[in-house]
Design a protein around this motif. Structure first.
Motif, PDB file in Angstrom:
ATOM      1  N   VAL A 329     -70.792   2.426  47.450  1.00 47.06           N
ATOM      2  CA  VAL A 329     -70.599   2.595  45.976  1.00 47.06           C
ATOM      3  C   VAL A 329     -69.251   3.263  46.282  1.00 47.06           C
ATOM      4  N   GLU A 330     -68.170   2.155  45.919  1.00 48.23           N
ATOM      5  CA  GLU A 330     -66.950   2.634  46.449  1.00 48.23           C
ATOM      6  C   GLU A 330     -65.858   3.260  44.895  1.00 48.23           C
ATOM      7  N   LEU A 331     -65.671   4.388  45.110  1.00 47.46           N
ATOM      8  CA  LEU A 331     -64.787   5.044  44.293  1.00 47.46           C
ATOM      9  C   LEU A 331     -63.210   4.676  44.405  1.00 47.46           C
ATOM     10  N   PRO A 332     -62.985   4.910  43.063  1.00 50.56           N
ATOM     11  CA  PRO A 332     -61.005   5.147  43.055  1.00 50.56           C
ATOM     12  C   PRO A 332     -60.781   6.793  44.143  1.00 50.56           C
ATOM     13  N   GLU A 333     -59.222   6.341  44.757  1.00 51.38           N
ATOM     14  CA  GLU A 333     -59.252   7.325  45.245  1.00 51.38           C
ATOM     15  C   GLU A 333     -59.482   8.922  44.695  1.00 51.38           C
ATOM     16  N   ASP A 334     -58.927   8.899  43.164  1.00 52.29           N
ATOM     17  CA  ASP A 334     -59.113  10.119  42.612  1.00 52.29           C
ATOM     18  C   ASP A 334     -59.997  10.467  42.391  1.00 52.29           C
ATOM     19  N   VAL A 335     -60.930  10.009  42.674  1.00 49.88           N
ATOM     20  CA  VAL A 335     -62.781  10.242  41.854  1.00 49.88           C
ATOM     21  C   VAL A 335     -63.506  10.956  43.512  1.00 49.88           C
ATOM     22  N   ASP A 336     -63.696  12.559  43.292  1.00 52.06           N
ATOM     23  CA  ASP A 336     -64.685  12.881  43.927  1.00 52.06           C
ATOM     24  C   ASP A 336     -65.747  12.710  43.815  1.00 52.06           C
ATOM     25  N   ALA A 337     -66.428  11.911  44.844  1.00 55.02           N
ATOM     26  CA  ALA A 337     -68.081  11.296  44.966  1.00 55.02           C
ATOM     27  C   ALA A 337     -69.057  12.627  44.236  1.00 55.02           C
ATOM     28  N   ALA A 338     -69.255  14.205  45.115  1.00 50.71           N
ATOM     29  CA  ALA A 338     -69.784  15.078  44.901  1.00 50.71           C
ATOM     30  C   ALA A 338     -70.231  15.214  43.097  1.00 50.71           C
ATOM     31  N   ALA A 339     -69.017  14.658  42.978  1.00 53.08           N
ATOM     32  CA  ALA A 339     -68.628  15.204  41.413  1.00 53.08           C
ATOM     33  C   ALA A 339     -69.156  14.122  40.096  1.00 53.08           C
ATOM     34  N   MET A 340     -69.150  12.303  41.265  1.00 52.41           N
ATOM     35  CA  MET A 340     -69.832  11.368  40.728  1.00 52.41           C
ATOM     36  C   MET A 340     -70.810  10.885  40.892  1.00 52.41           C
ATOM     37  N   THR A 375     -74.323  -6.255  39.547  1.00 56.64           N
ATOM     38  CA  THR A 375     -73.635  -5.221  40.415  1.00 56.64           C
ATOM     39  C   THR A 375     -72.554  -5.578  38.627  1.00 56.64           C
ATOM     40  N   GLU A 376     -72.297  -6.508  38.781  1.00 59.70           N
ATOM     41  CA  GLU A 376     -70.946  -6.273  37.351  1.00 59.70           C
ATOM     42  C   GLU A 376     -71.111  -5.747  35.829  1.00 59.70           C
ATOM     43  N   ILE A 377     -72.868  -5.706  36.005  1.00 60.70           N
ATOM     44  CA  ILE A 377     -73.450  -5.323  34.809  1.00 60.70           C
ATOM     45  C   ILE A 377     -73.350  -3.672  34.949  1.00 60.70           C
ATOM     46  N   LEU A 378     -73.367  -2.922  36.114  1.00 58.17           N
ATOM     47  CA  LEU A 378     -73.540  -2.150  36.524  1.00 58.17           C
ATOM     48  C   LEU A 378     -71.927  -1.276  36.776  1.00 58.17           C
ATOM     49  N   GLY A 387     -65.682   5.982  32.439  1.00 56.78           N
ATOM     50  CA  GLY A 387     -64.097   6.390  32.461  1.00 56.78           C
ATOM     51  C   GLY A 387     -63.893   5.720  33.475  1.00 56.78           C
ATOM     52  N   VAL A 388     -64.783   5.083  34.650  1.00 52.78           N
ATOM     53  CA  VAL A 388     -64.647   5.267  36.269  1.00 52.78           C
ATOM     54  C   VAL A 388     -64.798   3.460  36.504  1.00 52.78           C
ATOM     55  N   ASP A 389     -63.646   3.306  37.433  1.00 52.11           N
ATOM     56  CA  ASP A 389     -63.503   1.431  37.704  1.00 52.11           C
ATOM     57  C   ASP A 389     -64.259   2.548  39.130  1.00 52.11           C
ATOM     58  N   VAL A 390     -65.512   1.977  39.724  1.00 55.84           N
ATOM     59  CA  VAL A 390     -66.017   1.632  40.856  1.00 55.84           C
ATOM     60  C   VAL A 390     -66.664   0.031  41.199  1.00 55.84           C
ATOM     61  N   THR A 391     -66.367   0.087  42.416  1.00 59.08           N
ATOM     62  CA  THR A 391     -66.955  -1.668  43.014  1.00 59.08           C
ATOM     63  C   THR A 391     -67.861  -0.887  44.343  1.00 59.08           C
ATOM     64  N   PHE A 392     -67.943  -1.979  44.069  1.00 58.58           N
ATOM     65  CA  PHE A 392     -68.867  -1.858  45.879  1.00 58.58           C
ATOM     66  C   PHE A 392     -69.520  -2.925  46.940  1.00 58.58           C
ATOM     67  N   GLY A 393     -69.201  -1.538  47.772  1.00 57.26           N
ATOM     68  CA  GLY A 393     -69.128  -2.386  49.707  1.00 57.26           C
ATOM     69  C   GLY A 393     -70.096  -3.369  50.011  1.00 57.26           C
TER      70      GLY A 393
END
Length: 406
Positions: A329-340, A375-378, A387-393
């Protein structure tokens, strides 16, 4: 012999694009539950209420509708047809009394139809078949019945011929007592036919077109006439099949009561049931109790899981269908993985097959997914809810280690 009033849970299953949601709409319309026939392509189907479903024209989340036909109250569970969401379908199977398998008359038995048929056999669910889109395959009934027998293996009988000698002859093949009865009287009793359907020795087939609303009324009569209500114990039991959150973020535990009665304020373990809801489409009615045979959604339970049995009901079987791919799961830079992570674990409660994993060394989150559409639905669900835009690596195949030798 007139049957007493029954309460049944039926589920509609199909390979994608067989017209499953269209049949659901026609059934609800025919029983006066809805006033207007919705259509998937018009984005106004009663059961496809989610914005993602309307946009894609496919069922993604299983939903329910309540209707009455004759002397039977039905809870209809509409399941996803797309293979990416088949784990949702499998969870729903565990609470069905009968299944309705929709097959496209123009396409016949398809790959996913065989998977669904194997699941019905595994969970021992009696099935009625509606062969849809017959306006595109006129006069092919016998050919389709032969295809069903060869591809799926089972005693498929055309119930459109109900009452004829050939109908009784076909039905008589399902059991020795039935054959004897037919040879003596030239008929097979309705009671005998009901019990052969319930024991999966006979599969009624109805032909029609849900879009043109032909054959649906006859099919509904058959569902009402040839089904039996299960006998439930007096002690409380329930099978949980789905966890969702409503538009207010309230956690809902969907369950089928398999014994006794569940009341508002009853305790389940350390937790208390705050509210019991009966959903039909996206509206619900709050009730004070849910008797055996009913599907309800309970609020107030925070630690329940899909597949869990409550009271005298045992834990469900391990699912057959499992995701084959693990994605990072690829998160935007300003989003902390532990918080997500806790947010994604909330999604895992609703979709246990996601198997969200935290890799401490790399500080990465991984998820298991059935396929591209999922993946698209997720992505859409995570954006809408958190409110977070994730992508899948990058993805890799899920490996399961097994012991090869003693």
């Amino acid at each position: 012999m007139e049957q007493e009033h029954k309460q049944l849970v039926i589920g509609i299953l199909a390979h994608v694009d067989s017209g499953k949601t269209t049949l659901s709409e026609a059934m609800l319309y025919g029983t006066g539950t809805i006033r207007k026939l919705g259509r998937v392509d018009h984005k106004d189907a009663f059961l496809d209420t989610d914005a993602l479903e309307k946009a894609r024209g496919i069922t993604i989340f299983s939903k329910q509708a309540l209707f009455t036909a004759g002397n039977t109250d039905f809870t209809l569970l509409d399941t996803p047809g797309h293979v990416d969401f088949s784990t949702e379908t499998e969870r729903t199977l565990q609470v069905l009394d009968y299944a309705v398998l929709v097959i496209s008359g123009s396409d016949g038995v398809q790959g996913h139809t065989r998977t669904l048929w194997r699941l019905l056999a595994r969970y021992q669910i009696p099935a009625f078949l509606f062969i849809n889109k017959m306006d595109l395959a006129p006069g092919r009934e016998q050919e389709i019945l032969r295809d069903l027998k060869e591809s799926l293996g089972g005693n498929f009988v055309d119930f459109g011929a109900d009452g004829t000698e050939s109908f009784y002859e076909e039905a008589a093949v399902s059991g020795e007592a039935e054959l004897e009865e037919f040879l003596e009287t030239g008929q097979v009793s309705k009671d005998a036919i009901r019990s052969r359907i319930a024991s999966r020795d006979l599969f009624p087939c109805y032909f029609g077109s849900a879009l043109k609303n032909t054959g649906v009324e006859e099919f509904m009569r058959g569902l009402e006439e040839y089904t039996l209500e299960p006998v439930y114990p007096d002690e409380f039991g329930a099978k949980i099949f789905k966890i969702v959150r409503d538009s207010q973020g309230e956690r809902l535990t969907y369950m089928k009561i398999t014994g006794g009665v569940l009341h508002v304020k009853d305790r389940i373990g350390e937790e208390k049931v705050n509210q019991l809801r009966l959903y039909s489409g996206d509206k619900y009615e709050a009730v004070s109790e849910a008797p055996a045979g009913m599907i309800c959604a309970a609020t107030g339970l925070l630690h329940t899981k899909p597949g869990e049995g409550l009271g005298v009901c045992e834990m469900g079987a391990e699912p057959v269908l499992e995701p084959v791919l693990t994605y990072r799961v690829e998160l935007p830079e300003d989003v902390d993985a532990a918080a997500m992570l806790p947010k994604l674990l909330q999604l895992e409660e609703e979709e246990p097959e996601l198997h969200i994993v935290w890799e401490e060394e790399k500080k990465e989150i991984h998820a298991q997914i059935m396929g591209e559409i999922q993946t698209e639905i997720l992505q859409s669900v995570i954006a809408e809810r958190f409110g977070v835009d994730v992508t899948f690596g990058s993805s890799h195949i899920v490996y399961k280690e097994t012991i090869a030798n003693t």
